[in-house]
Scaffold this motif. Structure first.
Motif, PDB file in Angstrom:
ATOM      1  N   ALA A  69       0.832  -1.205   0.000  1.00  0.00           N
ATOM      2  CA  ALA A  69       0.000   0.000   0.000  1.00  0.00           C
ATOM      3  C   ALA A  69       0.866   1.253   0.000  1.00  0.00           C
ATOM      4  N   LEU A  70       1.922   1.227   0.833  1.00  0.00           N
ATOM      5  CA  LEU A  70       2.778   2.408   0.928  1.00  0.00           C
ATOM      6  C   LEU A  70       3.547   2.629  -0.373  1.00  0.00           C
ATOM      7  N   VAL A  71       4.060   1.535  -0.945  1.00  0.00           N
ATOM      8  CA  VAL A  71       4.850   1.689  -2.171  1.00  0.00           C
ATOM      9  C   VAL A  71       3.959   2.186  -3.316  1.00  0.00           C
ATOM     10  N   LEU A  72       2.740   1.611  -3.431  1.00  0.00           N
ATOM     11  CA  LEU A  72       1.858   2.049  -4.512  1.00  0.00           C
ATOM     12  C   LEU A  72       1.382   3.482  -4.276  1.00  0.00           C
ATOM     13  N   GLY A  73       1.155   3.838  -3.001  1.00  0.00           N
ATOM     14  CA  GLY A  73       0.799   5.225  -2.683  1.00  0.00           C
ATOM     15  C   GLY A  73       1.932   6.172  -3.056  1.00  0.00           C
ATOM     16  N   PHE A  74       3.153   5.753  -2.777  1.00  0.00           N
ATOM     17  CA  PHE A  74       4.334   6.540  -3.139  1.00  0.00           C
ATOM     18  C   PHE A  74       4.393   6.728  -4.654  1.00  0.00           C
ATOM     19  N   GLY A  75       4.126   5.646  -5.384  1.00  0.00           N
ATOM     20  CA  GLY A  75       4.109   5.723  -6.846  1.00  0.00           C
ATOM     21  C   GLY A  75       3.081   6.723  -7.339  1.00  0.00           C
ATOM     22  N   ARG A  76       1.915   6.741  -6.693  1.00  0.00           N
ATOM     23  CA  ARG A  76       0.881   7.704  -7.071  1.00  0.00           C
ATOM     24  C   ARG A  76       1.354   9.125  -6.812  1.00  0.00           C
ATOM     25  N   ALA A  77       1.996   9.312  -5.669  1.00  0.00           N
ATOM     26  CA  ALA A  77       2.446  10.663  -5.307  1.00  0.00           C
ATOM     27  C   ALA A  77       3.489  11.171  -6.297  1.00  0.00           C
ATOM     28  N   LEU A  78       4.367  10.269  -6.761  1.00  0.00           N
ATOM     29  CA  LEU A  78       5.433  10.685  -7.679  1.00  0.00           C
ATOM     30  C   LEU A  78       4.867  11.279  -8.965  1.00  0.00           C
ATOM     31  N   GLY A  79       3.765  10.712  -9.451  1.00  0.00           N
ATOM     32  CA  GLY A  79       3.267  11.130 -10.754  1.00  0.00           C
ATOM     33  C   GLY A  79       2.184  12.183 -10.700  1.00  0.00           C
ATOM     34  N   GLU A  80       1.749  12.548  -9.511  1.00  0.00           N
ATOM     35  CA  GLU A  80       0.654  13.512  -9.391  1.00  0.00           C
ATOM     36  C   GLU A  80       1.089  14.861  -9.976  1.00  0.00           C
ATOM     37  N   THR A  81       0.227  15.453 -10.771  1.00  0.00           N
ATOM     38  CA  THR A  81       0.662  16.608 -11.546  1.00  0.00           C
ATOM     39  C   THR A  81      -0.022  17.915 -11.188  1.00  0.00           C
ATOM     40  N   MET A  82      -1.336  17.985 -11.443  1.00  0.00           N
ATOM     41  CA  MET A  82      -1.983  19.305 -11.477  1.00  0.00           C
ATOM     42  C   MET A  82      -1.963  20.016 -10.126  1.00  0.00           C
TER      43      MET A  82
END
Lengths: 301, 324
Positions: free
Chosen positions: B236-249
């Motif tokens: 969960a933490l790693v996938l959440g981290f992945g989401r945070a890395l790509g968040e843009t707007m």
């Protein structure tokens, strides 16, 4: 002499353990404190959502649900110090591009899901395809914009087509994974019964698998549509923006999310108010699809 | 008797083997489905190839210096993304720390019998709705609610503890703190949902065994449930981290787009994704090539993080399905 005097009653040798709950024992205290903290965390996590909803209604609601409803929904965005105006082109643009994305991604997504879920679930190709769909889910959404920019925009310029295709790339992965999940839930016995009657695989899929999995598939599709409607990063340099209603699919097109992005940085209160109004419309649109997805997806068994 | 069998074989009967048309439709349809699944593979490959191809001139021109360079100067054609890499990782780690703590707390809250299931459904719906709010709306909320809210606190922290690296600058407007906070809110539903799944996979008898040994609720959670769910929570933490890395707007609106490396929570910074968002629309050809290179760097980082997350998740699912 033994340590134990056998003439004494047993309670004196080994006192009865205290079995009732001791509220102030360290272990109990720790439990109470942590429970309190967890409640606090859960309530705190809900605060941003209610804050966002409150501001959307307070800042955007007065304009949207007020007397100039028609102007807001159909009007052109105001320029500079101009008062009034609306978000008409952005609403139409968002709907058009989400429409293009849906038309492209939903059929391909469901067909791919049929292959992954029914036709050949454990083949090397299915495993690769499934893995890549998951990897695509992890890709930043702006990558779809970068990709479409490199493929289409460099040659043909900004257009609604480019925006729609960028959204389609993002929708595809969601549709595939959700539809496969729904399809693989169809009980094997139902499929076996149909095969036993001499159905071809295509007939089993059309007459048994798809009708049975339909609620789940629709849920996935609606969630993908909701997600695409709220996306902004992939539209930024594929559809760009426009102040006018869309007349051709091959020209720059407005969208709600880019309008919010553009207007949020402007120093004019009128534009900022419209950004809130557009946010409210966008959130209502997204939530509508979300709630619809939830209603359809509720288990009926 | 013989007439009955003859009737079943005749052309007027509804039963019978699939016709040639059925077979043709079947293979055609299966071909189309196969092609659609193949299309996903082609699409992923095509995305990678296109970005690589467009970035190639920039890769040739700047090499690895692109990753360690700290200037972004279009006129001198000097490009480096170290500040953006730093900003991406720093903001995502801050968000992971906050969003992860809250996400796991909520997962425990929802799965460990703290509230009855109807109230739990309400809370779950609230968290899911949080995930449905578009990024750009969070950005708007951040600009007009979060930044004004953080300003007094940031000013006080800077004036009292200015010597401490985290508070070494003042919050002038957009900056790392509001960006990381919004990012934390945005990854919270991801972390919570996958962690809830991890807790749900634990057989009920594990908890019963813990209670049977006389643990308090929290001893059971901390010493039995959390360690058992640990690999799922890690996923969960790693996938959440992945989401945070790509968040843009939301980040493009809140982080301030300043090309600098700073530990301070209140100074403006930049991330790879918001660099793309803010410079792409007005970029010339040379700059677009550099941006494609930046996109490639972001792609590689998110790819590694996500594959790691998926691998841990698969491992968890297998672990519990093996035990059943």
């Amino acid at each position: 002499m033994s340590d134990f005097d056998l003439t004494m009653p047993p309670e004196a040798v080994r006192p009865t353990p205290q079995l009732s709950r001791q509220g102030f024992e360290i272990r109990a205290l720790q439990s109470t404190v942590l429970t309190g903290l967890t409640w606090l965390a859960a309530v705190l996590a809900a605060v941003p959502l209610f804050s966002v909803i409150y501001l959307l209604l307070a800042q955007g609601g007065s304009r949207l649900f007020g007397s100039d409803f028609v102007e807001v929904i159909t009007g052109l965005p105001p320029a500079g110090f101009e008062m009034g105006g609306g978000i008409g082109p952005a609403i139409v643009g968002t709907l058009v591009m989400v429409g293009i994305a849906s038309v492209i991604s939903i059929p391909i997504g469901i067909l791919a899901a049929i292959y992954l879920g029914v036709l050949d679930p454990h083949s090397k190709m299915a495993n690769t395809s499934r893995f890549l769909a998951k990897v695509l889910t992890g890709f930043p959404s702006i990558m779809a914009g970068v990709f479409v920019y490199a493929v289409l925009v460099i040659h043909w310029g900004y257009s609604a087509w480019a925006g729609g295709i960028a959204l389609a790339v993002l929708m595809l992965r969601t549709v595939v994974l959700a539809a496969e999940e729904a399809i693989s839930q169809v009980p094997q016995r139902m499929k076996d019964a149909a095969y036993g009657m001499g159905c071809t695989r295509t007939q089993v899929i059309w007459k048994v698998v798809l009708p049975t999995g339909l609620p789940g598939i629709l849920t996935g599709v609606l969630l993908a549509v909701a997600g695409a409607a709220g996306e902004s990063a992939p539209l930024l340099f594929t559809a760009l923006f426009s102040n006018y209603f869309i007349s051709e699919l091959s020209e720059p097109t407005a969208s709600l999310s880019i309008l919010i992005f553009n207007f949020s940085g402007m120093p004019f209160p009128n534009q900022i108010e419209l950004a809130w109004t557009a946010s409210l419309v966008l959130v209502l649109l997204v939530l509508m699809f979300n709630i619809l997805a939830r209603l359809i997806g509720q288990p009926k068994v | 008797m013989a007439r009955l069998f003859a009737a079943a074989d005749s052309a007027t009967s509804v039963s019978g083997p699939p016709s040639a048309g059925d077979y043709a439709t079947d293979s055609l349809f299966r071909g189309i489905a196969w092609f659609s699944a193949f299309l996903i593979i082609v699409l992923t490959g095509y995305i990678l190839w296109e970005i690589l191809r467009e970035a190639f001139p920039a890769i040739q021109a700047h090499g690895l210096g692109f990753i360690t360079g700290t200037t972004w100067n279009v006129n001198k054609a000097e490009f480096g993304v170290l500040p953006e890499i730093w900003g991406t990782l720093y903001s995502s780690l801050l968000a992971l720390f906050l969003g992860g703590t809250f996400g796991i707390a909520i997962a425990i809250f929802l799965t460990q019998d703290f509230i009855d299931h109807r109230l739990a459904t309400v809370f779950r719906t609230v968290i899911e709705m949080l995930a449905a709010i578009p990024s750009v709306v969070f950005g708007l909320w951040g600009i007009f609610v979060l930044i004004p809210l953080l300003k007094p606190g940031a000013e006080w922290l800077h004036s009292q503890f200015g010597w401490f690296p985290l508070f070494s600058t003042d919050l002038a407007g957009p900056g790392m703190a509001p960006a990381a906070l919004v990012l934390a809110i945005m990854i919270l539903p991801t972390v919570a949902a996958i962690s809830v799944d991890a807790f749900r996979r634990i057989p009920y008898k594990v908890k019963e065994a813990a209670y049977g040994m006389g643990t308090t609720r929290w001893e059971a959670i901390l010493k039995v449930m959390l360690p058992t769910a640990s690999s799922g929570i890690l996923a969960a933490l790693v996938l959440g981290f992945g989401r945070a890395l790509g968040e843009t707007m939301a980040l493009a609106m809140l982080i301030g787009n300043a090309n600098q490396i700073s530990l301070s929570l209140f100074s403006p910074a930049n991330t790879l994704a918001s660099l793309l968002a803010s410079t792409f629309p007005e970029a010339g050809q040379i700059e677009v090539q550099a941006l494609m290179y930046a996109a490639l760097v972001l792609l590689v980082i998110t790819f590694i993080v996500n594959v790691a997350g998926l691998a841990v998740q698969q491992y968890t699912i297998r672990k519990f399905e093996g035990k059943k």
